[in-house]
Scaffold this active site. Structure first.
Site, PDB file in Angstrom:
ATOM      1  N   GLY B  40      67.417  85.241  35.389  1.00 30.98           N
ATOM      2  CA  GLY B  40      67.095  85.359  36.806  1.00 30.98           C
ATOM      3  C   GLY B  40      68.349  85.251  37.657  1.00 30.98           C
ATOM      4  N   GLY B  42      67.928  85.326  41.256  1.00 31.70           N
ATOM      5  CA  GLY B  42      67.503  85.060  42.630  1.00 31.70           C
ATOM      6  C   GLY B  42      68.317  83.890  43.164  1.00 31.70           C
ATOM      7  N   GLY B  45      68.728  81.314  40.266  1.00 34.07           N
ATOM      8  CA  GLY B  45      69.530  81.764  39.128  1.00 34.07           C
ATOM      9  C   GLY B  45      70.965  82.105  39.516  1.00 34.07           C
ATOM     10  N   ARG B 330      50.256  76.224  56.546  1.00 35.17           N
ATOM     11  CA  ARG B 330      49.778  77.509  56.026  1.00 35.17           C
ATOM     12  C   ARG B 330      48.389  77.457  55.432  1.00 35.17           C
ATOM     13  NH1 ARG B 330      55.447  79.534  53.280  1.00 35.17           N
ATOM     14  NH2 ARG B 330      56.420  79.906  55.307  1.00 35.17           N
TER      15      ARG B 330
END
Ligand code: FAD
Ligand code: SF4
Ligand code: FES
Lengths: 251, 639
Positions: B40, B42, B45, B330
């Site tokens: 990963g 992102g 990562g 949320r």
């Protein structure tokens, strides 16, 4: 619901010959995105036991820079946006019913399959200097340096580049100048980027040449194709940085 | 399965500092000898790979996109939290800690959350040093805004593109290490299994997506930074490629999976427009700072919004939650939207929508101010819906957005498999049953820049001087490679009638109906029956065209959907077993008379951790008890 005559580039692998393949795509709603229209085509192909058309995409929100199609001769199609943010109503409203779809073409972007190209040259340009050399650790307090808002805004405008490569695809010379200048300019407008500005511009421009991108002859097609409206002013900044790095002090 | 969270001793504010002192270090000269695989690129990562590279480790990083810069983190819009207290509005590390624990509905681990709050300030310092262009005030100092249920302004942002700017910062740091030769980057590569021997991670099996080659890679430690699994619902705000494969396959190799049912449904997304829909688009929550949410008071009122007079509008969030109003968290905002739509007061063609109205903000502040704040979001809305939100209220509806559940990790971010670490959205650690806005970016970067590089050293150092990396010729690698190849071949040879997408859509519908915003025992039981049936049909009747030896996107998707078809069932089992409502997990059987979530602290104040047993056999549910020593368990109230 509209019907489109689509011609799309098929090429089975990097060394294979490619060709345009014709399809009739039916049942397309104006609210569908361009890529949803292609999903629809691919679903049909799969049901017929044929291989779907390969194209890059991921976020479908206009930010990751993965999608990359030339649509009726224009990189990312007729609007100032990414391929994934284009909607079929844009064709419907202008009574366009024939759509040609090709990959982003450039020597430095070899085709992998169908409409998927290899843009790793961009990564190597960044690797050659598009960063600030700071290790994770004890950076000074974030507010230690005030940066005048106009400078910060200019840096931001340049930093908005998504690395899609439309500028290269649109340029007759397949130059990567807009992309490279956006990074040079982002860092040149911030104090953090100051220490390495000399080397940065040199090695990024060198790498750009080595990767096989063409030279910039100021057609300006790049800016017109750029979905993030990156300005060619950045190219002027890059040129200035380049000259300054050869002759004068760095600040 | 043994769950030892390894929380350090001592007062909460000293735990991390003490722990850092207590951990072993790797001698600088030896770092190069250790190979660490990071899956990963992102925020989690890329920041981990860059930092590990800077420290001198030998790193291999993998992602399935064509460039690490395109990881899904790029899409984050709103911002990143930190306890800097620059606005001087009373924020502190403790308050950020408190808000995050409360926001997570008391289902997270205190010590991890405190560390996160503590590190938050360093993240901002580091990102600014990298040249991340955060928003600034006219005086040149950093700007903050309040975001997603916080009463202080602690969110740093970069227009509507915070994730992009942070990821590009991490990507540039990663690029610098790639150039320095400390990190080897493998793009267009998908991890299809972890290799585990003696409950210890030895490496991974990866498919090169361009050549189709199945490769083995050995390492001394493996890190999963593979993001969230929201796409199990088919429609979500996640990027198309987001998937559960890496985490799920690690689970099947012995890693405990914690709280899979905790899913965040984001209240402000553009509603579904038709059957063709391939993904949903988030409209940043920051819009709720100035937009007011409402629906008509009358059932089935079909008038245009501007024809509905003020006294016939129900600003239901302001009415129900007077102190938080439109900024209610949320989960609460989403459920309230569903409620009014279920009553038949929803707007738009489908009736699955509510208004987010800027009329009052525009008349108070002017169109220019609103455009300066949200211009790009308004443009995006108009592009997608062909409606002008300056003139008409936006229509929004909740959509799947984030997954708080993930692989179980201890305080060091190690899973139940030795040497297998999990960071970012892929782990379960910090958000409990509900994540607050602008906290995922913070967590991904805290894990990657500041936590993992420290804790992994302790493990590597403990391997001892005579440690030998298991070679890829070892039987464990050979077997794992064989299994992956055989699955690829099976998928290509079923040659059935249904496309991969048709299965994914059907699974998504089952999940959304039964394991979405409101869950019931009977719905979950139905899903637990339906999913295995669908899974069986998949393995008998899916059609995957093309071959294994080149770029084959249908094959990639088929593998991911196959895992979703197993994982969806695990989510439903978890939701069924959790007999309470907490954060994003709302069980209709457990609510107050006013329809608010009702926790059951006596029986469920724990993280549920699932252990894989065998295919088509029920997994085992373990628990990590959660102790709240610093913040008293209380009913979350936003009234
Ligand atoms: C639209 C949107 C807006 C958001 N806005 C905010 C916000 O404002 N603030 C906030 O705090 N959070 C926000 N979030 C949440 C946040 O963006 C994510 O939780 C976070 O970025 C996840 O980061 P990550 O590094 O864990 O994973 P990701 O960024 O998803 O990265 C996953 C990586 O793993 C790789 N990968 C996955 N599987 C494999 C495999 N099998 N083999 C090889 N590689 C693999 C991918 O290639 C990718 O590189 C938002 C999320 C969305 C969807
Ligand atoms: S400059 Fe524009 S067109 Fe070129 S890569 Fe960046 S965003 Fe794409
Ligand atoms: S798919 Fe991400 S920009 Fe188009």
């Amino acid at each position: 619901m509209a019907t489109y005559k689509v011609k799309i580039w098929r090429q089975s692998g990097p060394n294979a010959n490619g060709h345009m393949e014709r399809h009739i795509v039916k049942g397309i709603d104006g609210d569908m995105s361009f890529l949803e229209m292609l999903d629809h085509l691919n679903e049909d192909l799969e049901e017929q036991g044929k291989e779907p058309v390969a194209f890059d995409h991921d976020c479908r929100e206009g930010i990751c820079g993965a999608c990359s199609l030339v649509i009726n001769g224009q990189a990312h199609g007729p609007e100032t946006t990414t391929t994934c943010q284009l909607h079929m109503r844009s064709f419907e409203e202008h009574n366009v019913s024939e759509i040609d779809i090709e990959p982003f073409r450039a020597t430095a972007f070899p085709i992998i399959k169908d409409c998927v190209v290899d843009r790793s040259g961009f990564d190597r340009v960044i690797q050659s200097g598009g960063f600030v050399s700071v290790n994770t650790g004890n950076a000074p307090d974030a507010n230690a340096n005030a940066i005048p808002k106009p400078e910060a805004d200019t840096a931001f405008d340049a930093a908005a580049c998504i690395g899609c490569g439309a500028c290269v695809a649109a340029c007759k010379n397949a130059s990567a100048m807009l992309f490279v200048s956006a990074k040079v300019s982002h860092l040149a407008h911030l104090p953090q980027g100051d220490a390495e500005r000399r080397e940065r511009v040199h090695s990024m421009v060198n790498t750009m040449d080595k990767e096989g991108f063409g030279s910039c002859t100021n057609y300006g097609e790049c800016e017109a194709a750029c979905p993030k409206s990156i300005s060619t002013d950045n190219i002027a900044t890059l040129n200035r940085e380049f000259i300054r790095s050869k002759v004068g002090p760095t600040t | 399965m043994k769950l030892d969270a390894k929380i350090p001793e001592g007062p909460i504010q000293d735990k991390w500092a003490n722990h850092k002192m207590a951990m072993k270090l790797v001698n600088p000269a030896n770092k190069r000898k250790y190979k660490v695989i990071i899956i990963g690129s992102g925020l989690a990562g890329a920041s981990a790979a860059a930092t590990m590279g800077e420290l001198g480790y030998n790193v291999d990083c993998f992602c399935f996109q064509d460039s690490p810069r395109r990881a899904h983190s790029i899409a984050a819009q709103g911002g990143i939290n930190a306890a800097k207290n620059y606005p001087g509005d009373g924020d502190s590390i403790y308050r950020l800690f408190y808000d995050t624990v409360k926001g997570g509905d008391f289902r997270s681990r205190e010590a991890n959350v405190y560390r996160l709050a503590e590190i938050s300030n360093q993240i901002i310092d580091h990102c600014v040093a990298q040249g991340v262009p955060f928003a600034r005030e006219y005086g040149g100092l950093l700007a903050n805004r309040s975001f997603g249920g916080a009463q202080v302004s602690r969110t740093f942002y970069a227009r509507g593109q915070t994730g992009q700017q942070l990821l590009i910062g991490a990507y540039q740091a990663l690029s610098r290490q790639i150039a320095a030769g400390t990190v080897q980057m493998h793009t267009r590569s998908e991890m299809l299994d972890v290799v585990v021997d003696d409950n210890t991670a030895k490496g991974v099996i990866v498919r090169n997506l361009v050549t189709g080659q199945i490769e083995s890679h050995a390492a001394d430690a493996v890190v999963l930074a593979t993001g969230g699994y929201g796409n199990v619902f088919y429609l979500s705000t996640n990027a198309m490629g987001c998937n559960v494969t890496a985490a799920y396959r690690a689970y099947k190799k012995g890693a405990g999976f914690a709280n899979p049912c905790y899913t965040q449904i984001h209240p402000t997304c553009i509603p579904v427009s038709g059957e063709h829909q391939s993904k949903l688009t988030l409209m940043s929550e920051s819009l709720r700072n100035d937009g007011r949410v409402w629906v008509p008071k009358e059932l089935g009122d079909k008038r245009k919004p501007d024809e509905i007079p003020e006294n016939e509008r129900d600003y239901y969030l302001e009415r129900k939650y007077p102190s938080f109003g439109n900024l209610a968290p949320r989960d609460i905002a989403s459920r309230s939207a569903k409620e009014v739509c279920d009553e038949g007061r929803g707007v738009g063609n489908t009736g699955l929508g509510v208004y987010l109205d800027f009329r009052d903000a525009i008349s108070r502040l002017g169109e220019d101010t609103i455009s300066a704040r949200y211009g790009n979001l308004f443009d995006m809305y108009e592009r997608i819906t062909a409606e002008n939100p300056y003139q008409n209220p936006m229509r929004i509806y909740p959509a799947v957005h984030y997954t708080m559940g993930g692989l179980w990790v201890d305080y060091n971010l190690m899973s139940t498999i030795q040497g297998l670490y999990v960071i970012g959205e892929a782990n379960f650690s910090d958000h409990g049953a509900n994540r607050l806005g602008a906290s995922a970016l913070m967590q991904g970067l805290a894990d990657g820049y500041f936590v993992l590089p420290q804790t992994i050293a302790d493990y590597l150092a403990s391997l001892g001087s005579d440690h030998q990396r298991t070679p890829i010729e070892d039987q464990a690698f050979v077997d794992a490679e064989e299994a992956v190849k055989s699955q690829v071949n099976t998928l290509l040879n079923i040659n059935g009638r249904r496309t991969v997408d048709s299965f994914h859509k059907e699974l998504g519908r089952i999940m959304w109906e039964n394991c979405g915003m409101s869950r019931t025992k009977s719905g979950l039981e139905t899903a637990i029956e339906e999913i295995p049936r669908l899974r069986q049909e998949f393995w008998n009747d899916v059609k995957v065209n093309g071959t294994a030896d080149n770029l084959n996107m249908s094959l990639e998707k088929a593998g991911r959907v196959a895992d979703f078809l197993e994982f969806g069932e695990l989510m439903c089992r978890d939701a069924l077993a959790r007999e309470e409502s907490a954060g994003g997990h709302f069980r209709a059987e457990h609510q107050t008379s006013e329809g608010e979530a009702l926790r059951n602290d006596d029986d469920f104040c724990h993280a549920a951790v699932w252990e894989y047993t065998a295919d088509d056999e029920a997994p085992v549910r373990h628990r990590e008890e959660l102790d709240f020593e610093n913040i008293k368990l209380a009913t979350r109230s936003y009234k």
